[in-house]
Design a protein around this motif. Sequence first.
Motif, PDB file in Angstrom:
ATOM      1  N   UNK A  54      47.103  48.095  31.162  1.00  0.00           N
ATOM      2  CA  UNK A  54      46.538  48.261  29.827  1.00  0.00           C
ATOM      3  C   UNK A  54      45.376  49.243  29.773  1.00  0.00           C
ATOM      4  N   UNK A  55      44.875  49.685  30.929  1.00  0.00           N
ATOM      5  CA  UNK A  55      43.741  50.606  30.963  1.00  0.00           C
ATOM      6  C   UNK A  55      43.910  51.554  32.138  1.00  0.00           C
ATOM      7  N   UNK A  56      44.210  52.799  31.870  1.00  0.00           N
ATOM      8  CA  UNK A  56      44.502  53.740  32.949  1.00  0.00           C
ATOM      9  C   UNK A  56      43.276  54.086  33.806  1.00  0.00           C
ATOM     10  N   UNK A  57      42.082  53.677  33.354  1.00  0.00           N
ATOM     11  CA  UNK A  57      40.858  53.928  34.114  1.00  0.00           C
ATOM     12  C   UNK A  57      40.393  52.701  34.881  1.00  0.00           C
ATOM     13  N   UNK A  58      41.223  51.683  34.958  1.00  0.00           N
ATOM     14  CA  UNK A  58      40.832  50.441  35.606  1.00  0.00           C
ATOM     15  C   UNK A  58      41.804  50.070  36.724  1.00  0.00           C
ATOM     16  N   UNK A  59      41.236  49.628  37.814  1.00  0.00           N
ATOM     17  CA  UNK A  59      41.997  49.152  38.954  1.00  0.00           C
ATOM     18  C   UNK A  59      41.682  47.663  39.087  1.00  0.00           C
ATOM     19  N   UNK A  60      42.695  46.816  39.078  1.00  0.00           N
ATOM     20  CA  UNK A  60      42.482  45.381  39.214  1.00  0.00           C
ATOM     21  C   UNK A  60      42.632  44.993  40.673  1.00  0.00           C
ATOM     22  N   UNK A  61      41.588  44.386  41.219  1.00  0.00           N
ATOM     23  CA  UNK A  61      41.582  43.975  42.617  1.00  0.00           C
ATOM     24  C   UNK A  61      41.730  42.461  42.650  1.00  0.00           C
ATOM     25  N   UNK A  62      42.859  41.986  43.153  1.00  0.00           N
ATOM     26  CA  UNK A  62      43.109  40.548  43.250  1.00  0.00           C
ATOM     27  C   UNK A  62      42.823  40.101  44.679  1.00  0.00           C
ATOM     28  N   UNK A  63      41.917  39.135  44.807  1.00  0.00           N
ATOM     29  CA  UNK A  63      41.509  38.632  46.116  1.00  0.00           C
ATOM     30  C   UNK A  63      41.910  37.170  46.214  1.00  0.00           C
ATOM     31  N   UNK A  64      42.714  36.856  47.203  1.00  0.00           N
ATOM     32  CA  UNK A  64      43.098  35.480  47.488  1.00  0.00           C
ATOM     33  C   UNK A  64      42.377  35.080  48.770  1.00  0.00           C
ATOM     34  N   UNK A  65      41.646  33.973  48.700  1.00  0.00           N
ATOM     35  CA  UNK A  65      40.866  33.561  49.849  1.00  0.00           C
ATOM     36  C   UNK A  65      40.835  32.047  49.982  1.00  0.00           C
ATOM     37  N   UNK A  66      40.435  31.609  51.171  1.00  0.00           N
ATOM     38  CA  UNK A  66      40.334  30.189  51.486  1.00  0.00           C
ATOM     39  C   UNK A  66      38.925  29.930  52.020  1.00  0.00           C
ATOM     40  N   UNK A  67      38.289  28.866  51.530  1.00  0.00           N
ATOM     41  CA  UNK A  67      36.985  28.508  52.066  1.00  0.00           C
ATOM     42  C   UNK A  67      37.179  27.846  53.420  1.00  0.00           C
ATOM     43  N   UNK A  68      36.379  28.212  54.364  1.00  0.00           N
ATOM     44  CA  UNK A  68      36.527  27.706  55.731  1.00  0.00           C
ATOM     45  C   UNK A  68      36.127  26.240  55.861  1.00  0.00           C
ATOM     46  N   UNK A  69      35.200  25.801  55.042  1.00  0.00           N
ATOM     47  CA  UNK A  69      34.685  24.439  55.205  1.00  0.00           C
ATOM     48  C   UNK A  69      35.655  23.361  54.752  1.00  0.00           C
ATOM     49  N   UNK A  70      36.473  23.653  53.742  1.00  0.00           N
ATOM     50  CA  UNK A  70      37.362  22.603  53.236  1.00  0.00           C
ATOM     51  C   UNK A  70      38.791  23.083  52.952  1.00  0.00           C
ATOM     52  N   UNK A  71      39.119  24.303  53.356  1.00  0.00           N
ATOM     53  CA  UNK A  71      40.458  24.881  53.220  1.00  0.00           C
ATOM     54  C   UNK A  71      40.959  24.980  51.777  1.00  0.00           C
ATOM     55  N   UNK A  72      40.070  24.967  50.809  1.00  0.00           N
ATOM     56  CA  UNK A  72      40.479  25.162  49.412  1.00  0.00           C
ATOM     57  C   UNK A  72      40.806  26.633  49.198  1.00  0.00           C
ATOM     58  N   UNK A  73      41.846  26.887  48.415  1.00  0.00           N
ATOM     59  CA  UNK A  73      42.271  28.262  48.134  1.00  0.00           C
ATOM     60  C   UNK A  73      41.806  28.672  46.745  1.00  0.00           C
ATOM     61  N   UNK A  74      41.387  29.941  46.649  1.00  0.00           N
ATOM     62  CA  UNK A  74      40.907  30.475  45.387  1.00  0.00           C
ATOM     63  C   UNK A  74      41.441  31.876  45.182  1.00  0.00           C
ATOM     64  N   UNK A  75      41.348  32.331  43.947  1.00  0.00           N
ATOM     65  CA  UNK A  75      41.791  33.658  43.553  1.00  0.00           C
ATOM     66  C   UNK A  75      40.719  34.247  42.663  1.00  0.00           C
TER      67      UNK A  75
END
Length: 134
Positions: free
Chosen positions: A105-126
Amino acid sequence: MTGVTDSGFLGTGWAFPVGPDPHHPEGIRLTGGAEAIRQSIRLILGTTPGERVMRPDFGCGIHEAVFDTNDATTAGRVSRSVREALARWEPRIDVLDVHAAPDPEDRHSLLIEINYRTRSNNSRFNLVYPFYVA
């Protein structure tokens, strides 16, 4: 574990942006847990190396791509820079995947999607971080 909150595992610190606590006018606004990590990631990505006087290496090299063409090559370089910066500066997480792509929707924008897990409790986030190229 009853009574143990996420912030008990992940810590508490100043919120970003720094500001007064609306409930305690003499105090600083605090954040903890998963929100503290999310704010830390945004802070790392939003800081250009060399910007901080006492920590010149802190930050992420994505800002070198601000005038690049918004294409797959730039997306790949940005993804690599994000992975490297988070591996170095955010020890509370394991980066599972980083995917950067031009915003349809915006030719001047780059969307960076980061998927990660917290080390202390293994919860996943985006987290999706918008990065603007000229």
